[in-house]
Design an enzyme around this catalytic site. Structure first.
Site, PDB file in Angstrom:
ATOM      1  N   LYS A  55       0.926  -1.359   0.018  1.00  0.00           N
ATOM      2  CA  LYS A  55       0.192   0.100  -0.156  1.00  0.00           C
ATOM      3  C   LYS A  55       0.871   1.288   0.009  1.00  0.00           C
ATOM      4  CE  LYS A  55      -0.463  -0.020   5.097  1.00  0.00           C
ATOM      5  NZ  LYS A  55      -1.262  -0.556   5.955  1.00  0.00           N
ATOM      6  N   ARG A 154     -11.726   0.733  13.741  1.00  0.00           N
ATOM      7  CA  ARG A 154     -11.313   1.299  12.487  1.00  0.00           C
ATOM      8  C   ARG A 154     -12.095   0.515  11.274  1.00  0.00           C
ATOM      9  NH1 ARG A 154      -5.050   1.922  10.985  1.00  0.00           N
ATOM     10  NH2 ARG A 154      -5.601   0.021  10.244  1.00  0.00           N
ATOM     11  N   TYR A 282      14.381  31.560   6.908  1.00  0.00           N
ATOM     12  CA  TYR A 282      13.252  32.361   7.376  1.00  0.00           C
ATOM     13  C   TYR A 282      13.281  32.531   8.902  1.00  0.00           C
ATOM     14  CZ  TYR A 282      11.043  31.631   2.699  1.00  0.00           C
ATOM     15  OH  TYR A 282      10.690  31.571   1.703  1.00  0.00           O
ATOM     16  N   MET A 330      10.497  24.768   1.915  1.00  0.00           N
ATOM     17  CA  MET A 330       9.847  23.976   1.078  1.00  0.00           C
ATOM     18  C   MET A 330      10.749  23.049   0.108  1.00  0.00           C
ATOM     19  SD  MET A 330       6.811  25.199  -1.708  1.00  0.00           S
ATOM     20  CE  MET A 330       5.600  25.539  -0.402  1.00  0.00           C
TER      21      MET A 330
END
Ligand SMILES: *Cc1c(COP(=O)(O)O)cnc(C)c1O
Length: 400
Positions: A55, A154, A282, A330
């Site tokens: 998966k 679940r 930043y 990013m």
């Protein structure tokens, strides 16, 4: 999926040519030897079937490549969540039994039956939808595995719904619309592992099997264990285990040494000397306390590096561990390579390694980001614009 399913085989020079004048873009490499070794180790722990769970694109390692490697290394089944993933395995030519276990009632179950993909059935409405899509002379019955919730609240039928699901499945079987080939559960304390953690889940599964037998079902495949229970609790093995994390080198039980398979490298884009007091990135989250040399790498959180590792992360560059300084951006990170470092543009940094050299592993990145290794590897593997080069034990192999 943003990544091409078909990729050229790696050129030998690229497979080994890390170092100065290395690759000109970040690369995520998958060591299929490691996956093969992990699969053989896991297969050696069980008497019954081993389902390779691929998966999430094989936990970010490439579903088809992982599936092929696993099937060549002892896996006898393949498992996925969404039906589309199972159909893709069939399209790639994989012939072993495939199970898909997480689909909405409206999924194209007819396509599953035509492709010979087994379906897990967690509820009576799912059973009705699967039965409606199968059972004519052309398709024959759908092969289903009834899914019992053994403690996660679940996926899977609750213990209260289970007897009704079993009875309905038996009727659909007598109708010729489905064939109940399996019963599955899943253990809640997968990351703990060991017999005591699994006792409640094991007992719930046994009770579920008794109910199924009492209404006349004879499921041949009974499967409960994932990686941790496969490695730590043989009483959970039944006729098959389902392993995903272990194939790609993640052992949630911390009991066994498995081989990580991902390597992320990135070329140094630029290098600069900076004086003490220089703020980096930043918010100037890091300020140089001494004159030093900074190297820029073109990878960031869009490539799957967790921003939460800011302040702790390191990479291997110029033969040593160097801290990532300032916030992880990013698409880029800055590395402090130290005053007088010989690191130069075009050098290659190993951002994530397999533990064979001094590079940080995905497990280390997970600790830095206070998360699971699973999230690191699936994040790296699903990054856009990624060139995946798969190393293979077989030089003639190509991941077509
Ligand atoms: C993901 C998953 C597995 C595999 O678990 P690992 O711990 O990765 O081996 C098995 N069964 C189900 C239902 C799953 O969702």
């Amino acid at each position: 999926m943003t990544r091409p399913a078909t990729l050229p085989a790696p050129a030998p020079a690229l497979a080994t040519g890390l170092g100065r004048r290395g690759p000109s873009a970040p690369e995520l490499c998958v060591d299929l030897d490691a996956i093969a070794a992990n699969c053989r180790l896991l297969a050696g722990r069980v008497r019954g079937d081993l389902m390779a769970v691929v998966k999430a694109d094989g936990f970010g390692h490439g579903a088809v490549a992982v599936a092929r490697t696993a099937v060549a290394s002892g896996a006898t089944w393949l498992g996925v969540t969404a039906l589309s993933e199972g159909l893709a395995l069939r399209d790639a030519g994989l012939r072993v039994p495939v199970l898909s276990w997480l689909n909405p009632v409206g999924a194209d179950f007819g396509a599953a039956v035509r492709a010979g993909v087994d379906l897990a059935v967690p509820s009576v409405p799912h059973l009705a939808a699967v039965a409606a899509a199968a059972g004519d002379a052309r398709t024959g019955p759908a092969r289903v595995h009834l899914h019992l919730d053994t403690g996660l609240a679940r996926d899977g039928a609750s213990p209260e719904e289970w007897p009704a699901l079993c009875r309905a499945a038996r009727l659909a079987e007598l109708d010729g619309r489905v064939q109940v080939v399996g019963v599955m559960g899943h253990l809640a304390l997968a990351d703990v592992g060991g017999p005591s953690a699994n006792a409640a889940g094991r007992a719930a599964f046994e009770r579920g099997l008794q109910v199924a037998r009492a209404v006349g079902l004879r499921p041949r495949h009974r499967h409960l264990a994932a990686t941790a229970a496969t490695l730590t609790d043989p009483a959970t093995h039944h006729t098959m285990v389902r392993v995903g994390a272990g194939l790609v080198g993640i052992d949630p039980s911390d009991s066994t040494s498995l081989r990580p398979a991902l390597t992320l490298t990135a070329p140094v884009v630029s290098v600069r000397q900076v004086p003490a007091g220089t703020g980096v990135g930043y918010g100037h989250a890091w300020v140089a306390s001494r004159a030093t040399t900074l190297a820029l790498l073109p990878v960031g959180y869009a490539d799957g590096l967790p921003r939460a590792a800011t302040g702790r992360a390191e990479v291997l560059l110029g033969g040593r561990r160097c801290p990532v300084v300032g916030r992880i951006s990013m698409d880029q990170v800055v590395v402090d390579v130290g005053p007088g470092s010989p690191v130069a543009p075009g050098d290659t940094a190993t951002v994530v390694g397999t533990g064979r050299d001094a590079a940080p592993t995905a497990a280390e990145w997970a600790r830095w980001a206070r998360t699971l290794e699973h999230e690191i590897v699936t994040g790296l593997g699903s990054a856009p614009l990624r060139v995946l080069r798969r190393f293979s034990p077989d030089p003639t192999w190509s991941p077509s």
